[in-house]
Scaffold this motif. Sequence first.
Motif, PDB file in Angstrom:
ATOM      1  N   GLY A 144      45.968  24.321   4.563  1.00  0.00           N
ATOM      2  CA  GLY A 144      45.364  25.165   5.728  1.00  0.00           C
ATOM      3  C   GLY A 144      45.056  24.189   7.101  1.00  0.00           C
ATOM      4  N   PHE A 145      46.139  23.297   7.555  1.00  0.00           N
ATOM      5  CA  PHE A 145      45.792  22.305   8.686  1.00  0.00           C
ATOM      6  C   PHE A 145      45.447  23.086   9.752  1.00  0.00           C
ATOM      7  CE2 PHE A 145      48.120  19.413   5.750  1.00  0.00           C
ATOM      8  CZ  PHE A 145      46.997  18.618   5.314  1.00  0.00           C
ATOM      9  N   SER A 146      44.520  22.600  10.557  1.00  0.00           N
ATOM     10  CA  SER A 146      44.206  23.334  11.950  1.00  0.00           C
ATOM     11  C   SER A 146      45.268  23.183  12.935  1.00  0.00           C
ATOM     12  CB  SER A 146      42.845  22.723  12.465  1.00  0.00           C
ATOM     13  OG  SER A 146      42.978  21.335  12.715  1.00  0.00           O
ATOM     14  N   ASP A 147      46.116  22.158  12.872  1.00  0.00           N
ATOM     15  CA  ASP A 147      47.214  21.938  13.866  1.00  0.00           C
ATOM     16  C   ASP A 147      48.445  22.900  13.849  1.00  0.00           C
ATOM     17  OD1 ASP A 147      48.212  20.752  11.535  1.00  0.00           O
ATOM     18  OD2 ASP A 147      48.707  18.687  12.479  1.00  0.00           O
ATOM     19  N   GLU A 148      48.272  23.561  12.396  1.00  0.00           N
ATOM     20  CA  GLU A 148      49.302  24.628  12.320  1.00  0.00           C
ATOM     21  C   GLU A 148      48.658  25.975  12.643  1.00  0.00           C
ATOM     22  OE1 GLU A 148      50.440  24.078   8.046  1.00  0.00           O
ATOM     23  OE2 GLU A 148      52.030  22.464   8.857  1.00  0.00           O
ATOM     24  N   GLY A 149      47.371  25.898  12.871  1.00  0.00           N
ATOM     25  CA  GLY A 149      46.792  27.349  13.234  1.00  0.00           C
ATOM     26  C   GLY A 149      45.865  28.030  12.505  1.00  0.00           C
ATOM     27  N   TRP A 150      45.562  27.142  11.419  1.00  0.00           N
ATOM     28  CA  TRP A 150      44.654  27.670  10.294  1.00  0.00           C
ATOM     29  C   TRP A 150      43.138  27.507  10.695  1.00  0.00           C
ATOM     30  CZ3 TRP A 150      46.183  31.045   6.858  1.00  0.00           C
ATOM     31  CH2 TRP A 150      47.566  30.960   6.498  1.00  0.00           C
ATOM     32  N   CYS A 187      44.659  33.824   4.341  1.00  0.00           N
ATOM     33  CA  CYS A 187      44.963  33.197   3.076  1.00  0.00           C
ATOM     34  C   CYS A 187      43.695  33.143   2.412  1.00  0.00           C
ATOM     35  CB  CYS A 187      45.476  31.872   3.349  1.00  0.00           C
ATOM     36  SG  CYS A 187      45.741  30.839   1.938  1.00  0.00           S
ATOM     37  N   ALA A 188      43.654  33.673   1.145  1.00  0.00           N
ATOM     38  CA  ALA A 188      42.681  33.457   0.094  1.00  0.00           C
ATOM     39  C   ALA A 188      43.102  32.313  -0.856  1.00  0.00           C
ATOM     40  CB  ALA A 188      42.307  34.582  -0.479  1.00  0.00           C
ATOM     41  N   LYS A 189      42.341  31.418  -1.162  1.00  0.00           N
ATOM     42  CA  LYS A 189      42.510  30.208  -2.188  1.00  0.00           C
ATOM     43  C   LYS A 189      41.309  29.562  -2.752  1.00  0.00           C
ATOM     44  CE  LYS A 189      42.260  26.655   1.550  1.00  0.00           C
ATOM     45  NZ  LYS A 189      42.914  25.380   2.353  1.00  0.00           N
ATOM     46  N   ALA A 190      41.653  29.311  -4.110  1.00  0.00           N
ATOM     47  CA  ALA A 190      40.582  28.682  -4.977  1.00  0.00           C
ATOM     48  C   ALA A 190      41.306  27.861  -6.013  1.00  0.00           C
ATOM     49  CB  ALA A 190      39.873  29.968  -5.567  1.00  0.00           C
ATOM     50  N   SER A 191      40.362  27.037  -6.364  1.00  0.00           N
ATOM     51  CA  SER A 191      40.637  26.253  -7.606  1.00  0.00           C
ATOM     52  C   SER A 191      39.737  26.248  -8.694  1.00  0.00           C
ATOM     53  CB  SER A 191      40.955  24.597  -7.273  1.00  0.00           C
ATOM     54  OG  SER A 191      41.808  24.174  -6.136  1.00  0.00           O
ATOM     55  N   MET A 192      40.139  26.176 -10.017  1.00  0.00           N
ATOM     56  CA  MET A 192      39.268  26.018 -11.076  1.00  0.00           C
ATOM     57  C   MET A 192      39.999  25.297 -12.120  1.00  0.00           C
ATOM     58  SD  MET A 192      40.941  29.788 -12.558  1.00  0.00           S
ATOM     59  CE  MET A 192      40.348  29.672 -14.119  1.00  0.00           C
ATOM     60  N   LEU A 193      38.952  24.724 -13.056  1.00  0.00           N
ATOM     61  CA  LEU A 193      39.415  23.559 -14.172  1.00  0.00           C
ATOM     62  C   LEU A 193      39.458  24.576 -15.426  1.00  0.00           C
ATOM     63  CD1 LEU A 193      39.248  20.750 -14.724  1.00  0.00           C
ATOM     64  CD2 LEU A 193      37.025  20.919 -15.559  1.00  0.00           C
ATOM     65  N   LEU A 194      40.507  24.163 -16.109  1.00  0.00           N
ATOM     66  CA  LEU A 194      40.856  24.744 -17.369  1.00  0.00           C
ATOM     67  C   LEU A 194      40.688  23.727 -18.321  1.00  0.00           C
ATOM     68  CD1 LEU A 194      44.180  26.845 -16.083  1.00  0.00           C
ATOM     69  CD2 LEU A 194      41.622  27.674 -16.566  1.00  0.00           C
ATOM     70  N   GLN A 195      40.296  24.218 -19.499  1.00  0.00           N
ATOM     71  CA  GLN A 195      40.064  23.374 -20.516  1.00  0.00           C
ATOM     72  C   GLN A 195      41.052  23.536 -21.746  1.00  0.00           C
ATOM     73  OE1 GLN A 195      37.965  20.834 -20.624  1.00  0.00           O
ATOM     74  NE2 GLN A 195      36.747  21.041 -19.235  1.00  0.00           N
ATOM     75  N   ILE A 218      38.381  31.572   2.511  1.00  0.00           N
ATOM     76  CA  ILE A 218      39.162  32.504   3.241  1.00  0.00           C
ATOM     77  C   ILE A 218      39.667  31.789   4.694  1.00  0.00           C
ATOM     78  CG2 ILE A 218      39.461  34.723   4.491  1.00  0.00           C
ATOM     79  CD1 ILE A 218      39.306  34.944   1.495  1.00  0.00           C
ATOM     80  N   LEU A 219      40.902  31.643   4.941  1.00  0.00           N
ATOM     81  CA  LEU A 219      41.614  31.152   6.244  1.00  0.00           C
ATOM     82  C   LEU A 219      42.388  32.101   6.941  1.00  0.00           C
ATOM     83  CD1 LEU A 219      42.907  27.653   4.927  1.00  0.00           C
ATOM     84  CD2 LEU A 219      40.798  28.109   5.814  1.00  0.00           C
ATOM     85  N   VAL A 220      42.319  32.241   8.081  1.00  0.00           N
ATOM     86  CA  VAL A 220      43.130  33.217   9.019  1.00  0.00           C
ATOM     87  C   VAL A 220      44.239  32.115   9.870  1.00  0.00           C
ATOM     88  CG1 VAL A 220      42.927  34.603  10.857  1.00  0.00           C
ATOM     89  CG2 VAL A 220      41.469  34.905   8.763  1.00  0.00           C
ATOM     90  N   GLN A 261      53.285  11.961   6.400  1.00  0.00           N
ATOM     91  CA  GLN A 261      52.045  12.766   5.849  1.00  0.00           C
ATOM     92  C   GLN A 261      52.460  13.506   4.396  1.00  0.00           C
ATOM     93  OE1 GLN A 261      50.980  15.419   8.712  1.00  0.00           O
ATOM     94  NE2 GLN A 261      49.482  13.985   9.844  1.00  0.00           N
ATOM     95  N   LEU A 262      51.717  13.530   3.264  1.00  0.00           N
ATOM     96  CA  LEU A 262      51.697  14.146   2.293  1.00  0.00           C
ATOM     97  C   LEU A 262      50.702  15.234   1.978  1.00  0.00           C
ATOM     98  CD1 LEU A 262      52.470  11.221  -0.218  1.00  0.00           C
ATOM     99  CD2 LEU A 262      54.260  12.477   0.744  1.00  0.00           C
ATOM    100  N   TYR A 263      51.276  16.331   1.615  1.00  0.00           N
ATOM    101  CA  TYR A 263      50.091  17.648   1.244  1.00  0.00           C
ATOM    102  C   TYR A 263      49.454  17.229   0.050  1.00  0.00           C
ATOM    103  CZ  TYR A 263      52.966  20.682   4.235  1.00  0.00           C
ATOM    104  OH  TYR A 263      53.505  21.471   5.186  1.00  0.00           O
TER     105      TYR A 263
END
Length: 838
Positions: free
Chosen positions: A407-413, A455-463, A426-428, A258-260
């Motif tokens: 944030g895989f569910s099998d790791e508790g997220w 965990c709070a996460k987000a992605s954004m596109l930069l130009q 938002i993940l817990v 498996q690859l992240y």
Amino acid sequence: MAMSCKDGKNLINMDNGKYVRYTPEQVEALERLYHDCPKPSSIRRQQLIRECPILSNIEPKQIKVWFQNRRCREKQRKEASRLQAVNRKLTAMNKLLMEENDRLQKQVSQLVYENGYFRQHTQNTTLASKDTSCESVVTSGQHHLTPQHPPRDASPAGLLSIAEETLTEFLSKATGTAVEWVQMPGMKPGPDSNGIVAISHGCTGVGARACGLVGLEPTRVAEILKDRPSWLRDCRAVDVLNVLPTANGGTIELLYMQLYAPTTLAPGRDFWLLRYTSVLEDGSLVVCERSLKNTQNGPSMPPVQHFVRAEMLPSGYLVRPCEGGGSIIHIVDHMDLEPWSVPEVLRPLYESSTVLAQKTTMAALRQLRQIAQEASQSNVTNWGRRPAALRALSQRLSRGFNEALNGFSDEGWSMIGNDGMDDVTILVNSSPDKLMGLNLPFSNGFPAVSSAVLCAKASMLLQNVPPAILLRFLREHRSEWADNNIDAYAAAAVKVGPCSLQGSRVGNFGGQVILPLAHTIEHEEFLEVIKLEGVCHSPEDAIMPRDVFLLQLCCGMDENAVGTCAELIFAPIDATFADDAPLLPSGFRIIPLDSGKEASSPNRTLDLASALEVGAGNRASGGFSANSGCTRSVMTIAFEFAFESNMQEHVASMARQYIRSIISSVQRVALALSPSHLGSQAGLRSPLGTPEAQTLARWICQSYRSYLGVELLKSSSEGSESILKTLWHHSDAIMCCSLKAMPVFTFANQAGLDMLETTLVALQDITLEKIFDDHGRKTLCSEFPQIMQQGFTCLQGGICMSSMGRPVSYERAVSWKVLNEEENAHCICFMFINWSFV
């Protein structure tokens, strides 16, 4: 006195032409002394004779000559050893280049043959097109069809057949012409390079190949490379489900890997693989792999949630022993990463051979060379850490960041509700494995209770912003995006005490002290400790602010590396800083999206202390190129916080707002760093090139002439643009501040920004009183009325502070009132003459 280091170790040629012979016992004693002190002073030599009775019959002059000769022999030995190592490397590289040249010659011959064949085929097709029989047309193109392999039997014999076929196809890619390889952009083969790296052209999927020399034995090389999670940061797990020995002494393994996912916008990848390890007739060791499919009656791996099943085409490692030690290694990575499964904007990441080469192929070579280098160095580095331990810490930081990011569910997220906006996820995680090690007592005995991790996460596109430059700015100017109170809150998850670290201080950025831990091979990645000075998180801290320590990993800061992912990952550490200390990684990952074009790498450097001001006029950078660097990239942000269960709603709200504030800060900085802000001329970049800036420059010079009776600028040019350009490059620091109750800076020239150690973007966050000490503030208060009434004042030399907290001395300063066209006061201008950092 004549002497020669070519003499035996127990002979010395003295003035009288005779040799002094030493006994074996004396030589042994001198060698011991040399080991402790290779260059003793005259006093030390006399002391050695007194302390060692066996040397009592030797003159101090003779001792001096012996040590000179011994140092000379040591120098010659080291130089000979170095030259031998270089010679071995050159010999191995020459062998690789000859093999590459032979492969290219074969490829040229094949292309010439195919060119003639296709020319003849084109003529035949033209004739066939005139025939109304469709059968002739179909028949003429049959050799282009790729034969489909029939389903294979999954018995040991069937798997061995697949393994042998995989071996043949892999070798044809590694040393043959099965794939057309082109040199990777920006890679220059040579004895000091990471190896000969090439990428595929015009084949299925993405492919990369590397050839290099490593100072490890073949079996050790194979052992390291087969342990993919230890060196491939994106590898989540490799499970060996079955092992079958073969009659020829090899092994067949059935693997699930498996690859992240590198960003929140795409799912992870998994593979169902066959791995074949064998030894060739010439003694070379081969480890080759391919995806398993079309097997009958055999084990299979069903689809796994949150993963896309990708295909590995025949790939692997060819390891050959090298004369004089070490190994010559050929690496081939060839995959089909199913780019259809990700948003169109991200598909270049999965369609770029350059990205594959940077992330996987070159990472394998770097790991091998790093381990080989560690074997030849001392066992302990900074702060008593072994190199392998530092590597493990950086691996844990990277892996922890990937875990939070995916944030895989099998790791508790598990995901919790949001406020109706989808920009921040938002993940817990409240699993025991995640919390293990966090609930440790403080050094003062009070417990730190954390029942979950958020965990709070987000992605954004930069130009149009180079990832390496943006990341370097985020690292060196943490105060422009980070909140120290939240840093202190995150640090409360681990026991914080008086962390006693030692080492050289390489940077002090506004209360942020950077202490180096280690650099990896070729300085492509480094680990450091960040000390945030005087952080307040509670009323008690306000009385006695404490320092917060972060362990930080930086990589991808080389602007000239094509397709490189830039990362800044950090985690609070406790006072003990143990190798197994609990870590909650947070940080940034910036991935260029235009590497799919396989364009050549940019060739420029930039000093980030002045990155936001000048293009070609920048004294450190030599300027941006409007076409250089990537034009698009995706930034992923993930932050982790440990908290008590009853605080979940509060912490989630805080984390969401914090991520959004970081996104806002990054967008502001990225806009300023964008090469598109270059003006039409090579000199100044907007907003300096705007009419407003030109008008302000004219007002500054006119007011100076009006109040002081002399010209501020030596240039006689009257054009507003010329005045602004001359003012910008003035050697003295010139800066303007607003006419408010608490004046803030609104403009500064290049020298002024250098003095304040800031940027045009961050300049307006600096107040006038912040740069002066108590004495300077009192002086300024007393002189300010005179500036408003008389129009100017002269200040004596003194000390002020940059925005980074560094003291700056200046010989004298002049301040005057700047008037606009209506003769109204617009701002106050300061000029610091002959300034320098203390």
